[in-house]
Every structure is written in C-alpha cells, then in structure tokens.
Design an enzyme around this catalytic site. Structure first.
Site, PDB file in Angstrom:
ATOM      1  N   MET A  90      64.510  35.976  12.522  1.00  0.00           N
ATOM      2  CA  MET A  90      65.861  36.186  11.606  1.00  0.00           C
ATOM      3  C   MET A  90      65.985  37.463  11.560  1.00  0.00           C
ATOM      4  SD  MET A  90      67.469  34.110  10.369  1.00  0.00           S
ATOM      5  CE  MET A  90      68.274  34.721   8.914  1.00  0.00           C
ATOM      6  N   CYS A  91      65.249  38.615  11.875  1.00  0.00           N
ATOM      7  CA  CYS A  91      65.584  40.254  11.758  1.00  0.00           C
ATOM      8  C   CYS A  91      66.562  40.552  12.629  1.00  0.00           C
ATOM      9  CB  CYS A  91      64.423  40.865  12.110  1.00  0.00           C
ATOM     10  SG  CYS A  91      62.773  40.606  10.923  1.00  0.00           S
ATOM     11  N   GLY A  92      67.340  41.542  12.211  1.00  0.00           N
ATOM     12  CA  GLY A  92      68.373  42.205  13.115  1.00  0.00           C
ATOM     13  C   GLY A  92      68.038  43.531  13.503  1.00  0.00           C
TER      14      GLY A  92
END
Length: 349
Positions: free
Chosen positions: A1-3
């Site tokens: 999920m991280c950006g």
C-alpha cells in the site's frame, strides 16, 4: 500500500523540498499516518566533504544516551560541527524525539589496515544503533534523512523541508502491516550514501538479516526494508558488483529461466548470493550519491512508474505524482518486474 516518489536531477539542479512534499501528499490514501519521510542529496554543500550524521534520540535532549553517543563519536571521529535539527511542532505533530546532526570525519589513525574509510563509518553507525535510544537515520556525505510518525506532508512541515535544497529527493508514505509504526521505522532507510524507500513486504527478512550479520551489518530499526540498503551496500561497495549484477542478486530470474538461457554468470550469482535474494512483493527507489535505481520484484506485484523529462528522472508508485511535477513529461513507462532502471550521473558530476 505504501507510496513512494523520487526526483533525480542528473544535471545537479537544486530544488527545494516543496516539490517532493506535494508529490507525495497526493498519495495520501497509500498511507495511514504511521510513517512519512524524505531523503535529500546536495543539502549540505558547505560540508560536502564530511559525513553528515542525522541522529534520533528517543529520550529527548536530556537523555543520558546523548552524552554517551557524543563521547563515542568524539573518541572515533573529528566532529567539525554539530547542531540540533530544527523542528516545527504543529497541530498534527506536537512533539517527537530529539534530532541532532553532526558533520564529521574518521580519525585516520584509527582505521585498521584491512578497513576502508567507509568500512569504518559503517562500524561507527552500527555501534551507535546498538545503544538503547539512539539511532543513526543517515550517514552519507552531503545528504540527509528526515522522517517520523505522521503523514508525509505533516513530517515535511515538522522539519520544514522546503528550507532544504537538493538535486535528488525521495519520499515515502507508510502503511505498516506487520511491523510497528514508530519514528525510527519510517522510511527512508540508509547506510552511507544509499537510501531506500520501499512499497511491499520482504518475506526473506530473517534470512537476509542472518547473512548481513556475518559481515557486520545489524538491523536495529524493526522494519524489513532496512535490509535492502545494507544488501546493496555489501554487494556494490564491499564485493564490487556492478549495479546490474547487484539488482539481479536481489531480484533474480527463476532457476528454469537461467537453465534455459544457460547463463553461467547469473547461475553463479544466484548460487553464491542466495541469502541476499529479496523475496516478496516490492517496489523500491534506491538513491545514492551518483544516481538512482528503481526496481520491482520479478513478478511486479507492486506498482512503480518511471518518467524522464530532459535531465530529470521521476519514479513513483502513482503516475499522478509524476504528472503533478511534470505535466508534459516527454517519456513515461512502467518497468518490467526484475528489470532495474539504472540512472547514472555524468562522470564529471
């Protein structure tokens, strides 16, 4: 999920942190407020020949570990300048650990004949990280890391990163799943001039950690991503592998592909460096003083988009961040799994 986001200006053009702040801000849904961070290269031109240590002290400025660390640094290095890293508490982040930076060089006579200067600095970093309540967030020349618990735009405002200028920037918006959300566990993770931001999960973490410990690297930050910066440093600096070969070690081809192509070199690398393989879904931007690498796991289970606009390269987990920075970017593409994008600065840089 991280950006994740990266901006790399290969002509050395300096930009302030407001650009990377906005690029990661619009990926807010990729995080949950438990970690944000930034790495900048070119921030300390007046001290560019010295190692810039960014230290985090969990117990505050009056913690006993501060004097313990500083006594240790004074016994091992020449400290030319030290100062508190300015922070600006706000209604989103009212307080955090104590941050301080030191510009230093090793004491030449203390470097063992079998060590390089960089080996010595790595040893110093590892020894500090073993001290309870103290952590080296970055240790490269002319670069620094700013990170903590919060959304990345809040971390940016807490450190006021628009006050810093650099030719390379990376940013991270964290959504931790199986590791804790704490100030030291935010991305980027670094050693010397290498810094990594990562989206995904490293399922080979235990194997990677045990392999690294044999060579003096110790993972103390409670987050799987830490192994990537150490593995890359070991492969390229200590073992002198090319960037391409180091990337292959971390994200190798399947054995059946190696056998089908009868590639002796790749077979050798996979046999020798099995414990350094980074398994699991991941997309990373790994920056260093002379360029950057963008790499996916071989199955491309995490998104990474790259772009080029003249002398500037971009990498991001979302195309929207690139379009915000460069609306008419001339080239944009999605790298294949396991095939690194390697960005090198000119020799004269």
């Amino acid at each position: 999920m991280c950006g994740i986001v990266g901006i790399i200006n290969t002509d050395g053009t300096l930009i302030d942190g407001s650009y990377i702040r906005e690029a990661i801000r619009i990926q807010r849904e990729r995080g949950n407020g438990l970690g944000g961070g930034f790495a900048v290269y070119g921030a300390y031109p007046e001290n560019k020949d010295k190692y810039a240590f960014h230290l985090m002290y969990e117990g505050g400025r009056n913690s006993p570990v501060v004097s313990i660390v500083e006594d240790y640094l004074e016994s091992k290095t020449h400290i030319f300048q030290s100062e508190q890293i300015p922070v600006y508490p706000n209604d989103r982040i009212s307080r955090g650990p104590y941050f301080k930076r030191y510009f230093l060089k090793p004491i030449d006579g203390y470097i063992n004949p079998e060590q390089t200067e960089e080996d010595y600095i790595v040893e110093v970093v590892m020894n500090i990280n073993k001290m309870e309540g103290a952590f080296v967030l970055s240790s490269g020349k002319n670069m620094g890391v700013f990170k903590g618990v919060g959304y990345p735009e809040d971390i940016a405002d807490y450190f006021r990163i628009e006050d810093y200028k650099g030719y390379t920037w990376t940013a991270h918006n964290r959504f931790p799943t199986n590791t804790p959300g704490w100030w030291g566990g935010a991305h980027p993770f670094t050693i010397l001039d290498k810094a990594v931001v990562h989206n995904g999960e490293i399922t080979s973490y235990g194997t990677n950690v045990r392999w690294l410990e044999m060579f003096g690297y110790y993972c103390m930050l409670e987050t799987d991503t830490e192994v990537i910066s150490y593995i890359y440093d070991k492969l390229t600096r200590k073992d002198d592998l090319t960037k391409e070969d180091a990337c292959f070690v971390m994200a190798p081809s399947l054995w059946e592909t190696i056998d089908r192509t009868n590639d002796g070199k790749k077979r050798y690398l996979r046999q020798i460096y099995g414990p350094a393989i980074v398994n699991g879904p991941f997309g990373i931007v790994l920056t260093h003083a002379k360029g950057a690498i963008i790499l996916n796991d071989r199955n491309k289970l995490r998104p990474v988009v790259c772009a080029q606009d003249g002398n500037t390269y971009y990498a991001s987990s979302e195309e929207c961040s690139i379009r915000l920075l460069s609306p008419n970017v001339e080239r944009i593409w999605s790298p294949k799994g396991g095939e690194p994008v390697i960005i090198d600065f000119p020799e004269e840089f």
